[in-house]
Design an enzyme around this catalytic site. Structure first.
Site, mmCIF file in Angstrom:
data_model
loop_
_atom_site.group_PDB
_atom_site.id
_atom_site.type_symbol
_atom_site.label_atom_id
_atom_site.label_comp_id
_atom_site.label_asym_id
_atom_site.label_seq_id
_atom_site.Cartn_x
_atom_site.Cartn_y
_atom_site.Cartn_z
ATOM 1 N N HIS A 286 -6.647 9.587 -0.999
ATOM 2 C CA HIS A 286 -7.002 8.600 0.044
ATOM 3 C C HIS A 286 -7.774 9.301 1.165
ATOM 4 C CE1 HIS A 286 -7.011 5.238 2.603
ATOM 5 N NE2 HIS A 286 -5.728 4.925 2.645
ATOM 6 N N HIS B 217 -10.290 5.178 5.748
ATOM 7 C CA HIS B 217 -9.545 4.449 6.787
ATOM 8 C C HIS B 217 -8.947 5.291 7.900
ATOM 9 C CE1 HIS B 217 -9.045 1.149 3.505
ATOM 10 N NE2 HIS B 217 -10.237 1.159 4.057
ATOM 11 N N TYR C 174 -7.331 8.171 8.091
ATOM 12 C CA TYR C 174 -6.118 8.981 7.983
ATOM 13 C C TYR C 174 -6.512 10.459 7.941
ATOM 14 C CZ TYR C 174 -4.062 4.433 7.547
ATOM 15 O OH TYR C 174 -3.687 3.144 7.825
HETATM 16 C C1 LIG Z 1 -1.855 -5.611 3.038
HETATM 17 C C2 LIG Z 1 -2.919 -4.566 2.877
HETATM 18 C C3 LIG Z 1 -2.553 -3.252 2.641
HETATM 19 C C4 LIG Z 1 -3.528 -2.276 2.433
HETATM 20 N N1 LIG Z 1 -3.130 -1.000 2.121
HETATM 21 C C5 LIG Z 1 -4.059 -0.083 1.771
HETATM 22 C C6 LIG Z 1 -3.658 1.187 1.276
HETATM 23 O O1 LIG Z 1 -2.463 1.486 1.117
HETATM 24 N N2 LIG Z 1 -4.630 2.074 0.963
HETATM 25 C C7 LIG Z 1 -5.960 1.772 1.098
HETATM 26 O O2 LIG Z 1 -6.812 2.610 0.797
HETATM 27 N N3 LIG Z 1 -6.358 0.568 1.544
HETATM 28 C C8 LIG Z 1 -5.448 -0.372 1.841
HETATM 29 N N4 LIG Z 1 -5.853 -1.620 2.212
HETATM 30 C C9 LIG Z 1 -7.287 -1.971 2.135
HETATM 31 C C10 LIG Z 1 -7.579 -2.631 0.775
HETATM 32 O O3 LIG Z 1 -7.404 -1.722 -0.296
HETATM 33 C C11 LIG Z 1 -9.014 -3.192 0.705
HETATM 34 O O4 LIG Z 1 -9.945 -2.152 0.806
HETATM 35 C C12 LIG Z 1 -9.262 -4.204 1.804
HETATM 36 O O5 LIG Z 1 -8.244 -5.189 1.809
HETATM 37 C C13 LIG Z 1 -10.608 -4.902 1.622
HETATM 38 O O6 LIG Z 1 -10.653 -5.551 0.374
HETATM 39 P P1 LIG Z 1 -10.426 -7.144 0.259
HETATM 40 O O7 LIG Z 1 -11.466 -7.772 1.114
HETATM 41 O O8 LIG Z 1 -10.637 -7.407 -1.229
HETATM 42 O O9 LIG Z 1 -9.039 -7.449 0.709
HETATM 43 C C14 LIG Z 1 -4.896 -2.607 2.483
HETATM 44 C C15 LIG Z 1 -5.260 -3.935 2.746
HETATM 45 C C16 LIG Z 1 -4.292 -4.901 2.928
HETATM 46 C C17 LIG Z 1 -4.719 -6.326 3.165
#
Ligand SMILES: Cc1cc2nc3c(=O)[nH]c(=O)nc-3n(C[C@H](O)[C@H](O)[C@H](O)COP(=O)(O)O)c2cc1C
Length: 378
Positions: free
Chosen positions: A189, A192, A194
């Site tokens: 990862h 975002h 981190y």
């Molecule tokens: C509830 C939630 C938890 C997420 N947790 C992670 C995570 O653990 N790791 C990560 O890389 N991105 C995480 N994301 C980002 C998602 O993987 C994704 O990139 C983001 O939701 C955009 O895609 P979408 O528009 O299809 O939702 C999270 C997003 C949501 C909504």
């Protein structure tokens, strides 16, 4: 789910990713759900992931901590103890029993953490202490997260140069543990904001050693992690997630295009399986910005499988695949609320709406395994 037939939509065509024969291109994005009590994965995750498994489909786990300093959110899973590894096994087995391919996303939150639960407000955050012995979170910097929620984050301690190999080793061990738990591979990862992002991005990284300054130095930490993980489990089991254009927790970069391209070229040297990149339009979670940037240059540069994510729906997912802009599309919120998302795309069914209020609640069922399947398939 069958996707035979010449008329299938681009999202449901097969893709060969290294030694994995994916039957379609709809990937479960990593989704933190905060239901792993005490950092230990729980049995209710078996059903959750199984619901989202298709034969030959790729799933990426929620972010999973590499060490006891890696945590920043309550009840997120880890993979540094024997107990955690054992707890993952039945979850991974459940996915494999349905023919899915399951990668573990491994992370360290760096400064996006709280040490002691002592918050200078009248609000009690007593359960928001994540660092062992109340020590400061570690980061590339000693600058705190500049956020409206700043009180949630303890000012970090800048890692000494000679401590960095120890953190890299935590990723190596976590990758080994993930394979021991049965995962098919790991996703590092690096997105975002981190810990890895805190090294990559020049708005955070203010180091003067070989891990700071020029682009090459800022990318060194990420690439040394990739190297260690590849060395441990093999390049054919390694992916990485990046969000060069995003700005989470102050982790922005003044030249994201250069960062993206440098990483794409550097990753090629390791021959890793995939690079998973968050779209430039997704600067912050849940918000979609108009932008002139695209991942096209990264697509051209990176030689492995390219996964893209960020506000995709059925139509633009199909377009991205048919135009060869990406190999696979990761769906986050839509897959969270539609456990049978590939099937719904296949028949162009309407989609369940996601409920943000239940994304992170600890309930083992509500907002987790109670989203309905298409009624015709029950
Ligand atoms: C509830 C939630 C938890 C997420 N947790 C992670 C995570 O653990 N790791 C990560 O890389 N991105 C995480 N994301 C980002 C998602 O993987 C994704 O990139 C983001 O939701 C955009 O895609 P979408 O528009 O299809 O939702 C999270 C997003 C949501 C909504």
């Amino acid at each position: 789910m069958s996707n035979d037939g010449a008329n299938t939509i681009p999202l449901l065509t097969p893709h060969k990713m290294g030694r994995f024969d994916l039957s379609h291109r709809v990937v479960l994005a990593p989704l933190t759900r905060q239901r792993s009590y005490g950092n230990v994965p729980q049995p209710h995750a078996i059903l959750y992931y199984q619901q989202r498994t298709t034969k030959g489909g790729l799933l990426i786990s929620e972010a999973t901590g590499v060490s006891d300093t890696a945590q920043g959110y309550k009840d997120t899973p880890g993979i540094w103890t024997k107990e955690q590894v054992e707890a993952w096994k039945p979850i991974v087995d459940g996915v494999h029993a349905k023919g899915g391919i399951f990668f573990c996303q491994i992370w360290h939150v760096g400064r996006v953490s709280n040490s002691n639960g002592i918050i200078p407000t009248n609000v009690s955050y007593s359960d928001e202490a994540f660092q062992p012995n109340g020590q400061a979170p570690v980061s590339s910097t000693d600058k705190p997260v500049n956020s409206v929620h700043v009180a949630k984050f303890t000012p970090p301690r800048r890692l000494e140069t000679d401590e960095i190999p120890l953190v890299i080793n935590d990723f190596r061990v976590a990758a080994r543990n993930a394979i021991e738990a049965g995962f098919d591979g790991v996703e590092i990862h690096g997105a975002h904001g981190y810990l890895i992002g805190q090294f990559l991005k020049d708005k955070v990284n203010d180091r003067t050693d070989k891990y700071g300054g020029c682009l090459e130095n800022r990318c060194r930490f990420a690439l040394e992690i990739v190297e260690a993980v590849v060395d441990e489990i093999g390049a054919d089991k390694v992916g990485i997630r990046l969000s060069p254009f995003a700005n989470y927790s102050g982790a922005a970069d003044s030249n994201p295009q250069a960062l993206a391209l440098y990483m794409a070229h550097a990753l090629n040297k390791f021959g890793i399986l995939y690079c998973h990149v968050v779209e430039p339009r997704t600067v912050k979670l849940g918000e979609k910005f108009e932008t002139a940037y695209s991942l096209g240059p990264m697509r051209d540069a990176f030689k492995g499988t390219l996964i893209v994510a960020g506000s995709y729906n059925r139509e633009d997912g199909n377009n991205a695949i048919s135009s060869a802009y990406a190999d696979l599309i990761a769906y986050g919120r839509l897959f969270l609320s539609n456990p049978d998302l590939p099937r719904r795309f296949q028949v162009d069914a309407s989609l369940n709406k996601y409920n943000c209020e239940t994304f992170y609640i600890p309930d083992p069922v509500i907002g987790y395994t109670d989203y309905p399947f298409l009624s015709s398939d029950i």
